[in-house]
Design an enzyme around this catalytic site. Structure first.
Site, PDB file in Angstrom:
ATOM      1  N   GLU A  25      43.466  44.763  36.044  1.00 43.97           N
ATOM      2  CA  GLU A  25      44.364  45.115  37.155  1.00 43.97           C
ATOM      3  C   GLU A  25      43.693  46.209  37.984  1.00 43.97           C
ATOM      4  OE1 GLU A  25      47.160  44.603  38.714  1.00 43.97           O
ATOM      5  OE2 GLU A  25      48.633  43.608  37.430  1.00 43.97           O
ATOM      6  N   GLU A  41      46.970  46.175  29.273  1.00 47.83           N
ATOM      7  CA  GLU A  41      47.602  45.483  28.144  1.00 47.83           C
ATOM      8  C   GLU A  41      47.135  45.934  26.774  1.00 47.83           C
ATOM      9  OE1 GLU A  41      46.051  43.974  30.626  1.00 47.83           O
ATOM     10  OE2 GLU A  41      47.438  42.655  31.678  1.00 47.83           O
ATOM     11  N   ASN A 123      53.668  51.038  38.705  1.00 46.04           N
ATOM     12  CA  ASN A 123      52.839  49.841  38.602  1.00 46.04           C
ATOM     13  C   ASN A 123      51.718  49.749  39.628  1.00 46.04           C
ATOM     14  OD1 ASN A 123      52.358  46.770  39.439  1.00 46.04           O
ATOM     15  ND2 ASN A 123      52.940  46.827  37.278  1.00 46.04           N
ATOM     16  N   ASN A 178      56.369  45.601  42.673  1.00 40.88           N
ATOM     17  CA  ASN A 178      55.008  45.460  42.155  1.00 40.88           C
ATOM     18  C   ASN A 178      53.994  45.910  43.199  1.00 40.88           C
ATOM     19  OD1 ASN A 178      52.643  44.478  40.866  1.00 40.88           O
ATOM     20  ND2 ASN A 178      53.785  42.842  39.882  1.00 40.88           N
ATOM     21  N   ASP A 232      52.143  39.845  43.242  1.00 40.67           N
ATOM     22  CA  ASP A 232      51.581  40.960  42.488  1.00 40.67           C
ATOM     23  C   ASP A 232      50.882  41.889  43.485  1.00 40.67           C
ATOM     24  OD1 ASP A 232      50.412  42.649  40.512  1.00 40.67           O
ATOM     25  OD2 ASP A 232      50.325  40.993  39.092  1.00 40.67           O
ATOM     26  N   ASP A 235      46.863  43.485  49.784  1.00 38.03           N
ATOM     27  CA  ASP A 235      45.889  44.250  50.555  1.00 38.03           C
ATOM     28  C   ASP A 235      45.778  43.651  51.951  1.00 38.03           C
ATOM     29  OD1 ASP A 235      44.201  46.385  50.898  1.00 38.03           O
ATOM     30  OD2 ASP A 235      42.593  45.633  49.620  1.00 38.03           O
ATOM     31  N   LEU A 276      44.009  42.527  44.029  1.00 40.36           N
ATOM     32  CA  LEU A 276      42.828  42.321  44.863  1.00 40.36           C
ATOM     33  C   LEU A 276      42.552  43.569  45.681  1.00 40.36           C
ATOM     34  CD1 LEU A 276      43.831  41.520  48.115  1.00 40.36           C
ATOM     35  CD2 LEU A 276      44.918  39.764  46.713  1.00 40.36           C
ATOM     36  N   HIS A 277      41.273  43.718  46.093  1.00 40.85           N
ATOM     37  CA  HIS A 277      40.868  44.892  46.850  1.00 40.85           C
ATOM     38  C   HIS A 277      39.566  44.575  47.573  1.00 40.85           C
ATOM     39  CE1 HIS A 277      41.064  49.227  47.661  1.00 40.85           C
ATOM     40  NE2 HIS A 277      39.761  49.264  47.491  1.00 40.85           N
ATOM     41  N   HIS A 290      44.545  37.435  34.873  1.00 41.23           N
ATOM     42  CA  HIS A 290      44.998  37.589  33.497  1.00 41.23           C
ATOM     43  C   HIS A 290      44.631  36.423  32.590  1.00 41.23           C
ATOM     44  CE1 HIS A 290      48.419  40.690  34.504  1.00 41.23           C
ATOM     45  NE2 HIS A 290      47.210  41.159  34.701  1.00 41.23           N
TER      46      HIS A 290
END
Length: 315
Positions: A25, A41, A123, A178, A232, A235, A276-277, A290
């Site tokens: 993440e 996780e 988050n 989120n 989720d 960007d 994402l970024h 995931h």
């Protein structure tokens, strides 16, 4: 909701950077091009033990920068942003907002909001150009309170950490808020806050009145399809198109700056896209997922929107 046949599906080539992580993440770059992400996780001996990771994108080597712990309680770091000094500001589902230096020193920023309420677990987060940090909080009260999530019951919140360090709760009553993003005016003023509500597949917008104050909550966009999961990470690109990781669908949805329905869908080689970024000053997008706890990259048609830490001046 049925698929919209008018939505353009694009299939860029994805390249895998690393996989087999203990979670994936929160991808982010600092102003010097160093890359970080988080593994939320991780558990050890039945307790949370999330990790903050530094990834060398050339050698594909992964190093653990920090394992957040507060009073013996392990963390669940889920999203992060970087400031001009290179510090990582992390949204943690057990510890709220934490700060991690590049030598791995961790600090819990606050335990209560500006009105004395216990902080909720966080988050994702984003800096606006004026330096305020906006944060989603889908978990219940931070540790040592029991770990709860607002996936069914709408107790999720949104915070704004002002440049003074004060943390203001700007909204609550949301089902698992989120991903989060900020739309700015042409002269760099934060104008609109976008928040993903995962189980409803909705993207909410708020008008930003001033740091820590919003109004006019409105449905800004809605994800397509009847897929598992929902929105989720988010960007913006340089043309103010919003790229939204649609967890469970195998797609990244692309919305225009006006919201509504997605204009394009980016097909991914995995189903559970988490975040994402953009690499600074480039069209390269880094995506976490995931299915294989992996990090990927692909080329988008536009560069990413400039981040606060990249600005050469303060607004």
């Amino acid at each position: 909701m049925a698929e919209n046949p008018e939505v353009v599906v694009v299939e860029p080539q994805f390249s895998k950077i690393v996989d087999g992580l203990l979670g994936a993440e929160g991808p982010v770059f600092d102003k010097n091009g160093n890359f970080f992400m988080v593994a939320p996780e991780v558990e050890k001996d039945g307790k949370f033990a999330g990790q903050v990771l530094k990834v060398d994108l050339k050698t594909k080597q992964v190093a653990v920068l920090c394992e957040p712990v507060v009073e013996g309680e392990g963390g669940v770091p889920a999203g992060c942003q970087c400031d001009k000094e290179g510090n990582l500001w992390i949204a943690d589902m057990r510890h709220g907002i934490i700060k991690v230096t590049q030598d791995g020193q961790m600090t819990q920023v606050c335990r209560q909001d500006s009105e004395g309420r216990p902080m909720q677990g966080c988050n994702d987060c984003i800096f606006d150009y004026q330096g305020a940090l906006w944060v989603t909080a889908p978990a219940g009260e931070i540790a040592p309170a029991p770990y709860t999530r607002s996936m069914e019951e709408a107790f999720g919140s949104v915070y704004c950490m002002l440049t003074s360090g004060q943390v203001v709760r700007v909204d609550t009553g949301i089902r698992f808020p989120n991903g989060i993003a900020i739309l700015h005016t042409d002269d760099g003023r934060p104008k609109k806050l976008i928040v993903a509500e995962t189980p409803t597949k909705l993207l909410w917008s708020y008008d930003i009145v001033e740091p820590g104050k919003v109004n006019n909550k409105t449905i800004w966009g809605r994800l397509s399809g009847d897929h598992e999961g929902g929105a989720d990470g988010l960007d913006f690109d340089a043309d103010n198109n919003l790229l939204v990781a649609h967890w469970g669908s195998g797609f990244i949805e692309v919305f225009s700056c006006e919201g509504g329905q997605p204009q394009k869908r980016i097909k991914c080689p995995f189903k559970r896209t988490s975040n994402l970024h953009f690499k600074p000053s480039s069209k390269t997008v880094y995506v976490t997922e995931h299915d294989n706890h992996a990090l990927w990259e692909f080329q988008w048609e536009n560069q990413g929107k400039i981040q606060k830490c990249e600005l050469l001046f303060d607004n």
